[in-house]
Design a protein around this motif. Structure first.
Motif, PDB file in Angstrom:
ATOM      1  N   UNK A  98      -5.041  11.673  -2.815  1.00 47.91           N
ATOM      2  CA  UNK A  98      -5.177  11.782  -4.266  1.00 47.91           C
ATOM      3  C   UNK A  98      -6.645  11.829  -4.672  1.00 47.91           C
ATOM      4  N   UNK A  99      -7.470  10.958  -4.127  1.00 49.94           N
ATOM      5  CA  UNK A  99      -8.874  10.939  -4.519  1.00 49.94           C
ATOM      6  C   UNK A  99      -9.594  12.221  -4.094  1.00 49.94           C
ATOM      7  N   UNK A 100      -9.198  12.804  -2.975  1.00 54.71           N
ATOM      8  CA  UNK A 100      -9.770  14.089  -2.565  1.00 54.71           C
ATOM      9  C   UNK A 100      -9.466  15.158  -3.603  1.00 54.71           C
ATOM     10  N   UNK A 101      -8.234  15.161  -4.096  1.00 48.68           N
ATOM     11  CA  UNK A 101      -7.851  16.141  -5.116  1.00 48.68           C
ATOM     12  C   UNK A 101      -8.623  15.925  -6.409  1.00 48.68           C
ATOM     13  N   UNK A 102      -8.844  14.674  -6.785  1.00 44.55           N
ATOM     14  CA  UNK A 102      -9.567  14.385  -8.031  1.00 44.55           C
ATOM     15  C   UNK A 102     -11.044  14.741  -7.922  1.00 44.55           C
ATOM     16  N   UNK A 103     -11.602  14.575  -6.726  1.00 45.23           N
ATOM     17  CA  UNK A 103     -12.986  15.007  -6.529  1.00 45.23           C
ATOM     18  C   UNK A 103     -13.091  16.530  -6.530  1.00 45.23           C
ATOM     19  N   UNK A 104     -11.993  17.195  -6.210  1.00 40.47           N
ATOM     20  CA  UNK A 104     -11.996  18.652  -6.146  1.00 40.47           C
ATOM     21  C   UNK A 104     -11.400  19.318  -7.371  1.00 40.47           C
ATOM     22  N   UNK A 107      -5.710   0.749  -8.251  1.00 42.69           N
ATOM     23  CA  UNK A 107      -4.745   0.839  -7.151  1.00 42.69           C
ATOM     24  C   UNK A 107      -5.126   1.960  -6.190  1.00 42.69           C
ATOM     25  N   UNK A 108      -5.458   3.121  -6.729  1.00 44.74           N
ATOM     26  CA  UNK A 108      -5.830   4.256  -5.881  1.00 44.74           C
ATOM     27  C   UNK A 108      -7.034   3.925  -5.003  1.00 44.74           C
ATOM     28  N   UNK A 109      -8.012   3.252  -5.575  1.00 45.04           N
ATOM     29  CA  UNK A 109      -9.224   2.924  -4.828  1.00 45.04           C
ATOM     30  C   UNK A 109      -8.992   1.768  -3.853  1.00 45.04           C
ATOM     31  N   UNK A 110      -8.262   0.764  -4.283  1.00 44.51           N
ATOM     32  CA  UNK A 110      -8.003  -0.382  -3.417  1.00 44.51           C
ATOM     33  C   UNK A 110      -7.187   0.010  -2.186  1.00 44.51           C
ATOM     34  N   UNK A 151       0.813  -1.217   0.000  1.00 43.44           N
ATOM     35  CA  UNK A 151       0.000   0.000   0.000  1.00 43.44           C
ATOM     36  C   UNK A 151       0.841   1.259   0.000  1.00 43.44           C
ATOM     37  N   UNK A 152       0.262   2.302  -0.544  1.00 42.10           N
ATOM     38  CA  UNK A 152       0.861   3.632  -0.470  1.00 42.10           C
ATOM     39  C   UNK A 152       0.741   4.140   0.960  1.00 42.10           C
TER      40      UNK A 152
END
Length: 295
Positions: free
Chosen positions: A210-216, A201-204, A50-51
């Motif tokens: 990162x996902x916060x930034x993509x939603x924003x 990978x990002x979701x798992x 994991x990251x």
């Protein structure tokens, strides 16, 4: 004296009763109950490491829909290469819609064709920067505003072309390779199938930063370009998280849209002749995504 003693005893009794009442009030209060947390179940990743999960200050987010409509009208039977080519006109298009509930792609059109990445490689730059303790807020800004200056800085600081080769190995990417000119990160080669693997990978691994930034993702990139073509425009009223890419002209014009809509991972990569302007290309990409989502 006897009368005073009686008063004193009554006072003691009343005080004792008051203490019992106060104690009862405290002891009868319910203990705080833990909040139920619903985890997002995703397809198992082929890469178990994991990251490192940072905590971060979220970037400004888009206004969420009050009643988001799920992307439930997707009908892969209606999406063919010929249908997408007709919408595309003169140029090339690849598209994948991956259903995370089924754990499989339900639409796949030329998923292994190679394209110049433009800003989609910033997903890998962000992963490397965060893994090595990079500045979270600036990494998020690089993604949400598609900031090229920050991308160039992080590309140099966190490995350059080795960023790509390392994640190719870690994620099992089959069609991604670093740019021939080591300094031109936007010339990294990608495929739609590999971009889907990156999102898995990002979701798992619940890459919250990162996902916060993509939603924003902001409507305008740091260069002023309108980056709501494709998924954001086609999925209006739905919850989405996106990373967009655009570039010209070496020698063609690239316009890519990628991200998550409901339980779908959606990736559309397009390559247009340089004579096709950004406005026309953006409209084509939006129409393609709308078709993929059943719009």
């Amino acid at each position: 004296m006897r009368k005073l003693s009686g008063i004193f005893l009554v006072g003691l009794c009343l005080g004792a009763i008051g203490a019992v009442v106060v104690t009862a009030r405290h002891s009868s209060a319910a203990a705080p109950q833990p909040l139920a947390v619903t985890e997002l179940v995703t397809t198992a990743s082929a890469t178990p490491t994991p990251e490192p999960e940072p905590t971060s200050t979220p970037t400004p987010k888009t206004e969420p829909s009050a009643t988001p409509t799920p992307a439930s009208k997707v009908d892969p039977a209606k999406v063919t290469a010929a249908a997408l080519d007709k919408l595309m006109g003169d140029g090339e298009v690849s598209a994948v819609v991956f259903d995370r509930e089924r754990g499989a792609a339900i639409t796949s059109v030329r998923a292994d064709r190679g394209y110049t990445s433009a800003s989609l490689v910033k997903l890998l730059i962000a992963l490397s920067a965060l893994e090595q303790g990079g500045p979270i807020v600036e990494v998020q800004r690089m993604l949400s505003r598609s900031d090229d200056d920050l991308a160039s800085r992080f590309w140099t600081a966190y490995g350059g072309p080795s960023i790509v080769t390392r994640w190719v190995t870690k994620l099992g990417l089959t069609g991604t390779r670093p740019p021939e000119d080591a300094g031109r990160w936007g010339d990294t080669r990608i495929t739609a199938a590999d971009i889907v693997r990156i999102y898995q990978y990002l979701l798992d691994h619940k890459s919250t930063a990162i996902m916060t930034a993509l939603r924003g993702a902001t409507e305008r990139g740091s260069d002023g370009f309108r980056q709501y073509f494709g998924i954001p425009d086609a999925a209006a009223g739905q919850e989405w998280a996106v990373k967009q890419g655009w570039s010209c002209c070496r020698p063609t014009r690239m316009l890519h849209t990628s991200g998550v809509v409901g339980h779908y991972i959606v990736v559309v990569l397009t390559e247009h002749p340089a004579k096709v302007d950004y406005a026309t290309g953006s409209k084509r990409v939006t129409e393609i995504v709308s078709t993929l989502l059943g719009g």
